[in-house]
Design a protein around this motif. Structure first.
Motif, PDB file in Angstrom:
ATOM      1  N   ALA A 176      20.620 -11.545  20.192  1.00  0.00           N
ATOM      2  CA  ALA A 176      21.745 -10.605  20.227  1.00  0.00           C
ATOM      3  C   ALA A 176      22.120 -10.132  18.832  1.00  0.00           C
ATOM      4  O   ALA A 176      22.455  -8.956  18.626  1.00  0.00           O
ATOM      5  CB  ALA A 176      22.944 -11.261  20.908  1.00  0.00           C
ATOM      6  N   HIS A 179      19.650  -7.504  17.376  1.00  0.00           N
ATOM      7  CA  HIS A 179      19.990  -6.193  17.924  1.00  0.00           C
ATOM      8  C   HIS A 179      21.281  -5.664  17.313  1.00  0.00           C
ATOM      9  O   HIS A 179      21.387  -4.476  16.972  1.00  0.00           O
ATOM     10  CB  HIS A 179      20.121  -6.267  19.449  1.00  0.00           C
ATOM     11  CG  HIS A 179      18.822  -6.315  20.164  1.00  0.00           C
ATOM     12  ND1 HIS A 179      17.987  -7.413  20.164  1.00  0.00           N
ATOM     13  CD2 HIS A 179      18.185  -5.383  20.934  1.00  0.00           C
ATOM     14  CE1 HIS A 179      16.911  -7.168  20.888  1.00  0.00           C
ATOM     15  NE2 HIS A 179      17.006  -5.945  21.361  1.00  0.00           N
ATOM     16  N   HIS A 180      22.281  -6.545  17.181  1.00  0.00           N
ATOM     17  CA  HIS A 180      23.563  -6.061  16.656  1.00  0.00           C
ATOM     18  C   HIS A 180      23.444  -5.606  15.210  1.00  0.00           C
ATOM     19  O   HIS A 180      23.998  -4.557  14.839  1.00  0.00           O
ATOM     20  CB  HIS A 180      24.637  -7.141  16.744  1.00  0.00           C
ATOM     21  CG  HIS A 180      25.912  -6.695  16.086  1.00  0.00           C
ATOM     22  ND1 HIS A 180      26.756  -5.764  16.647  1.00  0.00           N
ATOM     23  CD2 HIS A 180      26.457  -7.010  14.866  1.00  0.00           C
ATOM     24  CE1 HIS A 180      27.768  -5.532  15.837  1.00  0.00           C
ATOM     25  NE2 HIS A 180      27.610  -6.267  14.755  1.00  0.00           N
ATOM     26  N   ALA A 199      22.418  -1.996  21.655  1.00  0.00           N
ATOM     27  CA  ALA A 199      23.300  -3.118  21.983  1.00  0.00           C
ATOM     28  C   ALA A 199      23.172  -3.508  23.449  1.00  0.00           C
ATOM     29  O   ALA A 199      23.154  -4.705  23.788  1.00  0.00           O
ATOM     30  CB  ALA A 199      24.751  -2.756  21.655  1.00  0.00           C
ATOM     31  N   ALA A 202      20.144  -5.672  24.343  1.00  0.00           N
ATOM     32  CA  ALA A 202      20.388  -7.101  24.086  1.00  0.00           C
ATOM     33  C   ALA A 202      21.324  -7.693  25.127  1.00  0.00           C
ATOM     34  O   ALA A 202      21.138  -8.829  25.570  1.00  0.00           O
ATOM     35  CB  ALA A 202      20.966  -7.291  22.687  1.00  0.00           C
ATOM     36  N   HIS A 203      22.344  -6.942  25.526  1.00  0.00           N
ATOM     37  CA  HIS A 203      23.301  -7.425  26.521  1.00  0.00           C
ATOM     38  C   HIS A 203      22.588  -7.758  27.831  1.00  0.00           C
ATOM     39  O   HIS A 203      22.813  -8.826  28.436  1.00  0.00           O
ATOM     40  CB  HIS A 203      24.363  -6.348  26.750  1.00  0.00           C
ATOM     41  CG  HIS A 203      25.442  -6.722  27.698  1.00  0.00           C
ATOM     42  ND1 HIS A 203      26.303  -5.796  28.254  1.00  0.00           N
ATOM     43  CD2 HIS A 203      25.816  -7.923  28.215  1.00  0.00           C
ATOM     44  CE1 HIS A 203      27.147  -6.417  29.066  1.00  0.00           C
ATOM     45  NE2 HIS A 203      26.873  -7.701  29.064  1.00  0.00           N
ATOM     46  N   THR A 206      20.412 -11.022  27.193  1.00  0.00           N
ATOM     47  CA  THR A 206      21.021 -12.301  26.794  1.00  0.00           C
ATOM     48  C   THR A 206      22.344 -12.610  27.472  1.00  0.00           C
ATOM     49  O   THR A 206      22.792 -13.763  27.440  1.00  0.00           O
ATOM     50  CB  THR A 206      21.271 -12.312  25.273  1.00  0.00           C
ATOM     51  OG1 THR A 206      22.268 -11.314  24.955  1.00  0.00           O
ATOM     52  CG2 THR A 206      19.997 -12.030  24.491  1.00  0.00           C
ATOM     53  N   ILE A 208      25.056 -11.468  26.280  1.00  0.00           N
ATOM     54  CA  ILE A 208      25.996 -11.402  25.156  1.00  0.00           C
ATOM     55  C   ILE A 208      26.284  -9.928  24.879  1.00  0.00           C
ATOM     56  O   ILE A 208      25.365  -9.149  24.623  1.00  0.00           O
ATOM     57  CB  ILE A 208      25.409 -12.086  23.912  1.00  0.00           C
ATOM     58  CG1 ILE A 208      25.165 -13.569  24.195  1.00  0.00           C
ATOM     59  CG2 ILE A 208      26.330 -11.911  22.707  1.00  0.00           C
ATOM     60  CD1 ILE A 208      24.361 -14.271  23.116  1.00  0.00           C
ATOM     61  N   ASP A 209      27.550  -9.552  24.913  1.00  0.00           N
ATOM     62  CA  ASP A 209      27.958  -8.144  24.823  1.00  0.00           C
ATOM     63  C   ASP A 209      28.686  -7.925  23.494  1.00  0.00           C
ATOM     64  O   ASP A 209      29.873  -8.240  23.370  1.00  0.00           O
ATOM     65  CB  ASP A 209      28.868  -7.805  26.007  1.00  0.00           C
ATOM     66  CG  ASP A 209      29.261  -6.338  26.042  1.00  0.00           C
ATOM     67  OD1 ASP A 209      28.831  -5.568  25.164  1.00  0.00           O
ATOM     68  OD2 ASP A 209      30.016  -5.958  26.960  1.00  0.00           O
TER      69      ASP A 209
END
Length: 323
Positions: A176, A179-180, A199, A202-203, A206, A208-209
């Motif tokens: 995450a 990507h972030h 983003a 990845a969300h 994973t 994870i946002d």
């Protein structure tokens, strides 16, 4: 005389006349109805469609571009399996050049789309796109340094981590953050649509946002990670650690005189250096969590706390009756 020992021949099914095929579903009508709905939507949104031109960036292409950047950032660990140190620089250079050219085309598409939908005068999109990708490319060494600090934070912060390589290869929080870190560089340079797509890739992978607008310092560790939400205007300092299901969200959404949401206003928490936030904590609003504080599991927090605070469920309910 008829030979009764020979059975009558059966007709060849292939030679029999076949009935005309009957459609199993009204495909032509469905296609026409879908076209009508598309036209209705585009008319309501005042969309102008350029014949022969792609309107939006491609999620699939961006997924491939990010995979290439991951390989270029960590070639011997996230690059191709047959890569050897002797050809590392060649691989990085070749991969980056190809990925940056593909990114440039996606930036062009995003800028043209934004200028069309916003109705603003079109600047020199080509020069703007080149400038964005140029500055993004120049940021990659700094992105690698930040990611190294994130990997080390995970290794030293998790007793279950056997090595930094295990962290990089296995931890969803690191996926995450890769990507972030890339998405944030695009976001701050004006390629916001592309940043949101990166983003969300990845969300979906994973759970994870992290909004690409969130500002995150070095040595950031998301342990386990599933269900973590970090909002657009959140600011996170250095050496911060979050556990699963933590939310850094907005408490309310201000509106203008017409009732429309006001966008871009600070509405998410500011988490200072060396803070630990345990699983399930929900922290809402434009508040500050002071340096070195610890926020316990399942805490609901809507007020600022000073440096060195230790907030548990009991203390948060006692001191925050509005929650």
């Amino acid at each position: 005389m008829t030979d009764l020992s020979t059975p009558p021949s059966q007709p060849d099914p292939a030679q029999q006349a076949r009935p005309e095929a009957v459609p199993l579903w009204p495909l032509e009508q469905i296609v026409a109805d879908l076209r009508a709905e598309r036209m209705k939507w585009r008319s309501a949104q005042q969309r102008r469609i350029e014949p022969g031109a792609r309107e939006l960036p491609s999620t699939d292409v961006l997924r491939e571009i990010v995979a290439a950047f991951r390989g270029a950032l960590f070639p011997l660990r996230l690059g191709p399996a047959d890569l050897r140190p002797s050809s590392e620089d060649y691989y990085v250079g070749h991969t980056l050049d190809a990925a940056l050219h593909r990114l440039l085309e996606q930036v062009r598409l995003a800028l043209r789309y934004e200028h069309r939908t916003l109705g603003s005068p079109s600047p020199d999109v080509e020069q703007q796109a080149i400038a964005i990708v140029h500055d993004f490319a120049a940021s990659l060494p700094r992105v690698r340094a930040l990611l190294d600090s994130d990997v080390e934070a995970a290794f030293y912060g998790d007793p279950a981590a056997g090595s930094v390589d295990e962290v990089l290869l296995c931890y969803p929080g690191v996926v995450a953050l890769i990507h972030h870190r890339l998405a944030h560089e695009l976001y701050r340079r004006g390629a916001r649509l592309l940043a949101r797509i990166v983003a969300e890739i990845a969300h979906s992978q994973t759970g994870i946002d992290i909004h690409p607008g969130a500002q995150i310092g070095s040595a950031f560790f998301i342990d386990h990670g599933t269900g973590v939400v970090i909002g657009e205007t959140a600011v996170i300092g250095n050496r911060v650690r979050l556990y699963q299901a933590v939310t850094l969200g907005a408490k309310r959404f201000p509106t203008d005189e017409t009732g429309a949401l006001q966008k871009g206003l600070p509405r998410h928490p500011h988490v200072e250096d060396d803070v630990v936030i345990y699983a399930g904590a929900t922290i809402l609003g434009n508040i500050t969590i002071g340096k070195g504080s610890t926020i316990g599991g399942n805490v609901w927090l809507t007020r600022s706390v000073p440096a060195g605070s230790h907030v548990t469920q009991a203390s948060s309910h006692q001191e925050c009756p509005e929650s």
